[in-house]
Design a protein around this motif. Sequence first.
Motif, mmCIF file in Angstrom:
data_model
loop_
_atom_site.group_PDB
_atom_site.id
_atom_site.type_symbol
_atom_site.label_atom_id
_atom_site.label_comp_id
_atom_site.label_asym_id
_atom_site.label_seq_id
_atom_site.Cartn_x
_atom_site.Cartn_y
_atom_site.Cartn_z
ATOM 1 N N ASP A 1 0.836 -1.197 0.000
ATOM 2 C CA ASP A 1 0.000 0.000 0.000
ATOM 3 C C ASP A 1 0.877 1.255 0.000
ATOM 4 O O ASP A 1 0.773 2.096 -0.873
ATOM 5 N N ALA A 2 1.716 1.352 0.994
ATOM 6 C CA ALA A 2 2.627 2.498 1.076
ATOM 7 C C ALA A 2 3.992 1.949 1.494
ATOM 8 O O ALA A 2 4.138 1.474 2.620
ATOM 9 N N PRO A 3 4.963 1.972 0.616
ATOM 10 C CA PRO A 3 6.248 1.361 0.956
ATOM 11 C C PRO A 3 6.992 2.139 2.026
ATOM 12 O O PRO A 3 6.909 3.374 2.087
ATOM 13 N N GLY A 4 7.698 1.376 2.861
ATOM 14 C CA GLY A 4 8.566 2.020 3.839
ATOM 15 C C GLY A 4 9.749 2.660 3.137
ATOM 16 O O GLY A 4 9.999 2.430 1.947
ATOM 17 N N ARG A 5 10.484 3.437 3.913
ATOM 18 C CA ARG A 5 11.592 4.189 3.317
ATOM 19 C C ARG A 5 12.645 3.257 2.696
ATOM 20 O O ARG A 5 13.101 3.474 1.576
ATOM 21 N N ALA A 6 13.009 2.204 3.431
ATOM 22 C CA ALA A 6 14.056 1.296 2.949
ATOM 23 C C ALA A 6 13.578 0.518 1.724
ATOM 24 O O ALA A 6 14.317 0.337 0.748
ATOM 25 N N PHE A 7 12.337 0.066 1.773
ATOM 26 C CA PHE A 7 11.800 -0.725 0.663
ATOM 27 C C PHE A 7 11.731 0.131 -0.602
ATOM 28 O O PHE A 7 12.075 -0.315 -1.695
ATOM 29 N N ALA A 8 11.286 1.379 -0.429
ATOM 30 C CA ALA A 8 11.206 2.279 -1.579
ATOM 31 C C ALA A 8 12.600 2.568 -2.123
ATOM 32 O O ALA A 8 12.805 2.624 -3.340
ATOM 33 N N HIS A 9 13.563 2.688 -1.223
ATOM 34 C CA HIS A 9 14.927 2.984 -1.664
ATOM 35 C C HIS A 9 15.533 1.798 -2.413
ATOM 36 O O HIS A 9 16.303 1.972 -3.362
ATOM 37 N N ALA A 10 15.161 0.601 -1.995
ATOM 38 C CA ALA A 10 15.740 -0.596 -2.632
ATOM 39 C C ALA A 10 15.165 -0.841 -4.023
ATOM 40 O O ALA A 10 15.765 -1.557 -4.815
ATOM 41 N N SER A 11 14.017 -0.256 -4.309
ATOM 42 C CA SER A 11 13.395 -0.530 -5.605
ATOM 43 C C SER A 11 14.082 0.281 -6.693
ATOM 44 O O SER A 11 14.556 1.386 -6.457
ATOM 45 N N SER A 12 14.141 -0.312 -7.869
ATOM 46 C CA SER A 12 14.693 0.408 -9.010
ATOM 47 C C SER A 12 13.598 1.067 -9.827
ATOM 48 O O SER A 12 13.860 1.978 -10.597
ATOM 49 N N LEU A 13 12.407 0.551 -9.688
ATOM 50 C CA LEU A 13 11.291 1.091 -10.457
ATOM 51 C C LEU A 13 10.094 1.100 -9.522
ATOM 52 O O LEU A 13 9.774 0.080 -8.911
ATOM 53 N N SER A 14 9.460 2.230 -9.407
ATOM 54 C CA SER A 14 8.338 2.331 -8.487
ATOM 55 C C SER A 14 7.166 2.960 -9.222
ATOM 56 O O SER A 14 7.295 4.032 -9.818
ATOM 57 N N LEU A 15 6.042 2.263 -9.194
ATOM 58 C CA LEU A 15 4.850 2.760 -9.874
ATOM 59 C C LEU A 15 3.770 3.006 -8.836
ATOM 60 O O LEU A 15 3.440 2.117 -8.054
ATOM 61 N N GLY A 16 3.254 4.202 -8.841
ATOM 62 C CA GLY A 16 2.192 4.536 -7.910
ATOM 63 C C GLY A 16 0.843 4.471 -8.611
ATOM 64 O O GLY A 16 0.687 4.993 -9.713
#
Lengths: 409, 250
Positions: free
Chosen positions: B163-178
């Motif tokens: 639903d809403a990624p944590g800071r670390a999870f968002a940082h680890a992603s290379s591609l993020s789609l909202g």
Amino acid sequence: MYVCCGLTNHLELARRPDLYGSPVVVGHPGGRGESPINKFEYVIAASEEALQFGVAPGMALRQAEHLCPQATFLPPDPDSAAHLRELISSALYDLAPTVEVRVEGFAWLDVSGVVSAGESIREARRRLRAATGREPRLGLAPGPFSARLAAVRARPGRLVQVDRARTFLAPLSSHELPLDAEQLERLDLLGLRTLGAVAAIGPRELESQLGRAGRHAVLLARGLEPDQLTPWRPPLFTSAHRQFEEPVEDREALLFVSRALCGDLAEELGLRGAGAKHVRVRLMFESAGRAQGALPSAAEQRETIVRHPLSSAAELFGLIGSWVKEWQPRAPITELWIELPVLEGAGRRQLRLWAGGDGNSEEVTAALERLQERWGDHVVHKPRPALLSSPLPAQRFASSLSPSGKGSG
Amino acid sequence: MQEAQLNIAINSIRVRFGSQALTRAAELPPPQPWPSRTPIDRLTGIGGLPHGRLTLLSGNGTCGKLTLALLLLASATREFAHAMVIETRSGFDPWTLLPFYPELSALTVVNAPAPDPAGEAAVALARAGAGFILLMGEIPEHWLGPLESGASRSGTVIVGVVDAPGRAFAHASSLSLGFSRTDWIWERGQLVGLRASARCVKNRVAPPLGETELEIRYPLGTKALSDHRGQVSEIPSIRVEGLECTSAVV
């Protein structure tokens, strides 16, 4: 079959890239105190710069000296050339199912069936350039013979692609055939000066003139490619060791060295596309008896056969590190050996040749089994349709607990 | 003007910390794409989801992210030898996958009892070279580094749905789609789907490309399930593409 041939320098020349750009001739050296040039010895390889002076492989070394006196004459080093050949073979090993490299500077890759052949060829070009220091000439043709001739006609770093081997070969000189001087002369006397002319006559006719080589020559000239590549296979044993200047007692130091050796071995295994099925660690101890003579008892070893081949540094160190951590050596250690006596194809071997990651099936199954061992069988399940129309979710699927999907629970 | 200022900032960082400290996304060698044949391929900038990287689908509430993830999973089961679902809440029902015609023999579900085993499973499977991993939730931060390196080595496609990624999870992603829902679709008084906006909020594999509008139709009716195929389609008229963005990756 579709074969790519990369043509580089003779590997005797490639081991001295510092001499690129100047004429170099490789031939047998003379004895001690004699001239390096001996009339009974012949040229093994000559650089392009030396070839321009008329030097050719096979001619007497003394004749080569007359033609190109300014050339650098080198003695051959078959061991170094063979080592370089092994390095190139292992570097190309994951690009095609069949790879053959010859000391003469030919590297063949059978790219038929490879998912992305263009990518493999581009990567082969890059690796050959890195290994020999020069841009290879590339040829792509239905067989090794036509691919080699196509590569000879390519510019450095470029690819000549041949779709119909017979059409491509027809205008070429019959001297391209792998025949000895006498047989080539007989071809000339028979008026067969092009491969097209050789292809036009029957194999039996030329066999009656030249023997079996004649039949073979006709098949080659017709583009039928009677020769198969001899696939290179990586050696099935490897090891790494470190000798300590001062005997080591510190466990941390031993772990550090073990990790480094595991990294080296993993790199080698990665190049070979292999995994270790059997792991052995030997610790050699400082011993008064050892100084006087070999003492087998001055060593301790531990070994095991692993269920799934280990191929990465983390996997190797995971096992070996745990041994080292609990090892109680009876004396300071002078030498550490890590041996992998039995290698086999790892799951990640030639990964890019597999579509969809099928090559990893064994490793993935092993990983799932490890998860089950650690967290329980129920952690992993493969859903199998049972009663899909049931309103109860629990009845719709039957779960198989085996990661390989063989059993059901 | 903005680009000139950005160039000055980039140059000063390179002078201060070295030329390798900061690289333009466009200059990075892009990872190999896995064409998922869904509208989001267009958003990635490389024509598919990146191999060896973590792709994040996020959005609050019902916004189509899970439907799209199921579509990706079904597609992965048909193309990869191993497609994995790693979940921590026992919330994954394979039945919801059927409208997308999966190849169930390639599907394995890992029902992790806690986030930590989920992280361990994700890392182990990425290292082993599973073709596709669908993470139905976040994994602990200390597993993200090994997950990135393992996936990078094996080329595993990893998709996370949160639903809403944590800071670390968002940082680890290379591609993020909202994702965000823009409208419900009603037909004859019945809810048959939704319209959602998918926006590329982070892209480390190519310059960002903007957003697209999706129409997601649920499989409904009294016919056999196989006669109804779930649909995720793009609405071409609303799609905005080619936003001018300048970005850098540190």
